[in-house]
Write a protein that holds these residues in place. Sequence first.
Motif, PDB file in Angstrom:
ATOM      1  N   SER A 256       0.829  -1.202   0.000  1.00  0.00           N
ATOM      2  CA  SER A 256       0.000   0.000   0.000  1.00  0.00           C
ATOM      3  C   SER A 256       0.867   1.258   0.000  1.00  0.00           C
ATOM      4  CB  SER A 256      -0.955   0.000   1.194  1.00  0.00           C
ATOM      5  OG  SER A 256      -0.242   0.046   2.403  1.00  0.00           O
ATOM      6  N   LYS A 257       2.016   1.191   0.650  1.00  0.00           N
ATOM      7  CA  LYS A 257       2.947   2.325   0.619  1.00  0.00           C
ATOM      8  C   LYS A 257       3.602   2.439  -0.749  1.00  0.00           C
ATOM      9  CE  LYS A 257       3.646   2.035   5.525  1.00  0.00           C
ATOM     10  NZ  LYS A 257       4.383   1.428   6.591  1.00  0.00           N
ATOM     11  N   LEU A 258       3.896   1.306  -1.360  1.00  0.00           N
ATOM     12  CA  LEU A 258       4.478   1.322  -2.704  1.00  0.00           C
ATOM     13  C   LEU A 258       3.502   1.901  -3.720  1.00  0.00           C
ATOM     14  CD1 LEU A 258       6.411  -2.055  -3.013  1.00  0.00           C
ATOM     15  CD2 LEU A 258       7.347   0.258  -2.864  1.00  0.00           C
ATOM     16  N   PHE A 259       2.192   1.690  -3.490  1.00  0.00           N
ATOM     17  CA  PHE A 259       1.189   2.220  -4.402  1.00  0.00           C
ATOM     18  C   PHE A 259       1.364   3.727  -4.590  1.00  0.00           C
ATOM     19  CE2 PHE A 259      -2.906   4.370  -4.964  1.00  0.00           C
ATOM     20  CZ  PHE A 259      -3.298   3.833  -6.187  1.00  0.00           C
ATOM     21  N   VAL A 260       1.596   4.424  -3.511  1.00  0.00           N
ATOM     22  CA  VAL A 260       1.768   5.879  -3.581  1.00  0.00           C
ATOM     23  C   VAL A 260       2.986   6.222  -4.440  1.00  0.00           C
ATOM     24  CG1 VAL A 260       2.164   7.975  -2.229  1.00  0.00           C
ATOM     25  CG2 VAL A 260       0.620   6.203  -1.368  1.00  0.00           C
ATOM     26  N   VAL A 261       4.065   5.492  -4.258  1.00  0.00           N
ATOM     27  CA  VAL A 261       5.289   5.710  -5.050  1.00  0.00           C
ATOM     28  C   VAL A 261       5.022   5.401  -6.521  1.00  0.00           C
ATOM     29  CG1 VAL A 261       7.664   4.928  -5.415  1.00  0.00           C
ATOM     30  CG2 VAL A 261       6.802   5.240  -3.094  1.00  0.00           C
ATOM     31  N   PHE A 262       4.393   4.258  -6.780  1.00  0.00           N
ATOM     32  CA  PHE A 262       4.143   3.842  -8.163  1.00  0.00           C
ATOM     33  C   PHE A 262       3.133   4.751  -8.860  1.00  0.00           C
ATOM     34  CE2 PHE A 262       5.273  -0.730  -6.812  1.00  0.00           C
ATOM     35  CZ  PHE A 262       6.624  -0.455  -6.954  1.00  0.00           C
ATOM     36  N   CYS A 263       2.118   5.179  -8.124  1.00  0.00           N
ATOM     37  CA  CYS A 263       1.125   6.091  -8.689  1.00  0.00           C
ATOM     38  C   CYS A 263       1.784   7.427  -9.046  1.00  0.00           C
ATOM     39  CB  CYS A 263      -0.006   6.286  -7.695  1.00  0.00           C
ATOM     40  SG  CYS A 263      -1.515   6.912  -8.412  1.00  0.00           S
ATOM     41  N   THR A 264       2.695   7.865  -8.198  1.00  0.00           N
ATOM     42  CA  THR A 264       3.444   9.095  -8.474  1.00  0.00           C
ATOM     43  C   THR A 264       4.310   8.925  -9.716  1.00  0.00           C
ATOM     44  OG1 THR A 264       3.454   9.646  -6.122  1.00  0.00           O
ATOM     45  CG2 THR A 264       5.091  10.762  -7.502  1.00  0.00           C
ATOM     46  N   ALA A 265       4.968   7.783  -9.838  1.00  0.00           N
ATOM     47  CA  ALA A 265       5.803   7.510 -11.020  1.00  0.00           C
ATOM     48  C   ALA A 265       4.951   7.492 -12.286  1.00  0.00           C
ATOM     49  CB  ALA A 265       6.539   6.183 -10.854  1.00  0.00           C
TER      50      ALA A 265
ATOM     51  N   GLY B 240      -1.207  -0.799 -10.869  1.00  0.00           N
ATOM     52  CA  GLY B 240      -2.324  -1.743 -10.808  1.00  0.00           C
ATOM     53  C   GLY B 240      -2.091  -2.856  -9.807  1.00  0.00           C
ATOM     54  N   ALA B 241      -0.873  -3.380  -9.753  1.00  0.00           N
ATOM     55  CA  ALA B 241      -0.560  -4.507  -8.876  1.00  0.00           C
ATOM     56  C   ALA B 241      -0.670  -4.144  -7.403  1.00  0.00           C
ATOM     57  CB  ALA B 241       0.840  -5.034  -9.183  1.00  0.00           C
ATOM     58  N   THR B 242      -0.429  -2.902  -7.051  1.00  0.00           N
ATOM     59  CA  THR B 242      -0.471  -2.488  -5.643  1.00  0.00           C
ATOM     60  C   THR B 242      -1.770  -1.773  -5.270  1.00  0.00           C
ATOM     61  OG1 THR B 242       0.763  -0.486  -6.223  1.00  0.00           O
ATOM     62  CG2 THR B 242       2.042  -2.367  -5.398  1.00  0.00           C
ATOM     63  N   SER B 243      -2.646  -1.556  -6.233  1.00  0.00           N
ATOM     64  CA  SER B 243      -3.873  -0.787  -5.984  1.00  0.00           C
ATOM     65  C   SER B 243      -4.825  -1.483  -5.013  1.00  0.00           C
ATOM     66  CB  SER B 243      -4.589  -0.472  -7.294  1.00  0.00           C
ATOM     67  OG  SER B 243      -4.965  -1.669  -7.937  1.00  0.00           O
ATOM     68  N   LEU B 244      -4.991  -2.782  -5.125  1.00  0.00           N
ATOM     69  CA  LEU B 244      -5.892  -3.499  -4.230  1.00  0.00           C
ATOM     70  C   LEU B 244      -5.366  -3.457  -2.786  1.00  0.00           C
ATOM     71  CD1 LEU B 244      -8.493  -5.141  -4.058  1.00  0.00           C
ATOM     72  CD2 LEU B 244      -7.146  -7.191  -4.547  1.00  0.00           C
TER      73      LEU B 244
ATOM     74  N   PHE C  27      -3.619  -1.056  -1.509  1.00  0.00           N
ATOM     75  CA  PHE C  27      -3.882   0.299  -1.029  1.00  0.00           C
ATOM     76  C   PHE C  27      -5.344   0.446  -0.627  1.00  0.00           C
ATOM     77  CE2 PHE C  27      -4.959   4.807  -1.756  1.00  0.00           C
ATOM     78  CZ  PHE C  27      -4.056   5.388  -0.869  1.00  0.00           C
ATOM     79  N   LEU C  28      -6.237  -0.066  -1.454  1.00  0.00           N
ATOM     80  CA  LEU C  28      -7.669  -0.013  -1.144  1.00  0.00           C
ATOM     81  C   LEU C  28      -7.964  -0.777   0.149  1.00  0.00           C
ATOM     82  CD1 LEU C  28     -10.508   0.865  -2.051  1.00  0.00           C
ATOM     83  CD2 LEU C  28     -10.642  -1.262  -3.337  1.00  0.00           C
ATOM     84  N   TRP C  29      -7.389  -1.944   0.320  1.00  0.00           N
ATOM     85  CA  TRP C  29      -7.579  -2.742   1.526  1.00  0.00           C
ATOM     86  C   TRP C  29      -7.050  -1.994   2.750  1.00  0.00           C
ATOM     87  CZ3 TRP C  29     -10.493  -6.085   3.563  1.00  0.00           C
ATOM     88  CH2 TRP C  29     -10.117  -6.815   4.684  1.00  0.00           C
ATOM     89  N   PHE C  30      -5.897  -1.366   2.600  1.00  0.00           N
ATOM     90  CA  PHE C  30      -5.294  -0.579   3.683  1.00  0.00           C
ATOM     91  C   PHE C  30      -6.242   0.545   4.116  1.00  0.00           C
ATOM     92  CE2 PHE C  30      -2.663   3.049   5.010  1.00  0.00           C
ATOM     93  CZ  PHE C  30      -1.928   2.477   6.043  1.00  0.00           C
ATOM     94  N   ILE C  31      -6.821   1.257   3.158  1.00  0.00           N
ATOM     95  CA  ILE C  31      -7.755   2.355   3.448  1.00  0.00           C
ATOM     96  C   ILE C  31      -9.016   1.824   4.128  1.00  0.00           C
ATOM     97  CG2 ILE C  31      -9.236   4.136   2.399  1.00  0.00           C
ATOM     98  CD1 ILE C  31      -6.237   4.825   2.393  1.00  0.00           C
ATOM     99  N   ILE C  32      -9.582   0.752   3.588  1.00  0.00           N
ATOM    100  CA  ILE C  32     -10.804   0.177   4.165  1.00  0.00           C
ATOM    101  C   ILE C  32     -10.554  -0.281   5.593  1.00  0.00           C
ATOM    102  CG2 ILE C  32     -12.382  -1.809   4.026  1.00  0.00           C
ATOM    103  CD1 ILE C  32     -12.198  -1.491   0.948  1.00  0.00           C
ATOM    104  N   ARG C  33      -9.425  -0.945   5.825  1.00  0.00           N
ATOM    105  CA  ARG C  33      -9.085  -1.424   7.163  1.00  0.00           C
ATOM    106  C   ARG C  33      -8.968  -0.272   8.156  1.00  0.00           C
ATOM    107  NH1 ARG C  33      -4.245  -4.724   6.215  1.00  0.00           N
ATOM    108  NH2 ARG C  33      -3.271  -2.860   7.027  1.00  0.00           N
TER     109      ARG C  33
END
Length: 131
Positions: free
Chosen positions: A75-84, A112-116, A118-124
Amino acid sequence: MNRGQRLSLKHLWEELLIKIFVDNILLYKFVKCHRLSSRSFFVRNRQFHVCARCTGLIVGYTVSPIFLLFSEFASKLFVVFCTALAIDGVTQLLGWRYSNNKLRFATGFMTGATSLSFLWFIIRHLALKLR
């Protein structure tokens, strides 16, 4: 593996790609993408219905459940990858640099691979706050 087996595997791989990204009417109808030929992959001279970045996102989404095993880190990588992904797309759009399909696919796939996760992290975290 001999030459005949390699050709057979290549043929099967191409057939799979054609079924998923070229002949798939649902992909054509429901995924809104610019579909520029210069930014899309081709197999057997047939263009994918989505660009390289969207192809990466779709492939990434399909493997994203695997990353749930590492959801905190992913979920932390998602932010990095989304920024990239955003930097690649925006700098290309502004004409500051030229991207290529391999980079477009890679940034899409990683996001895409880290998006779920991230979503799970937010929901939790929202569920914990509602308690």
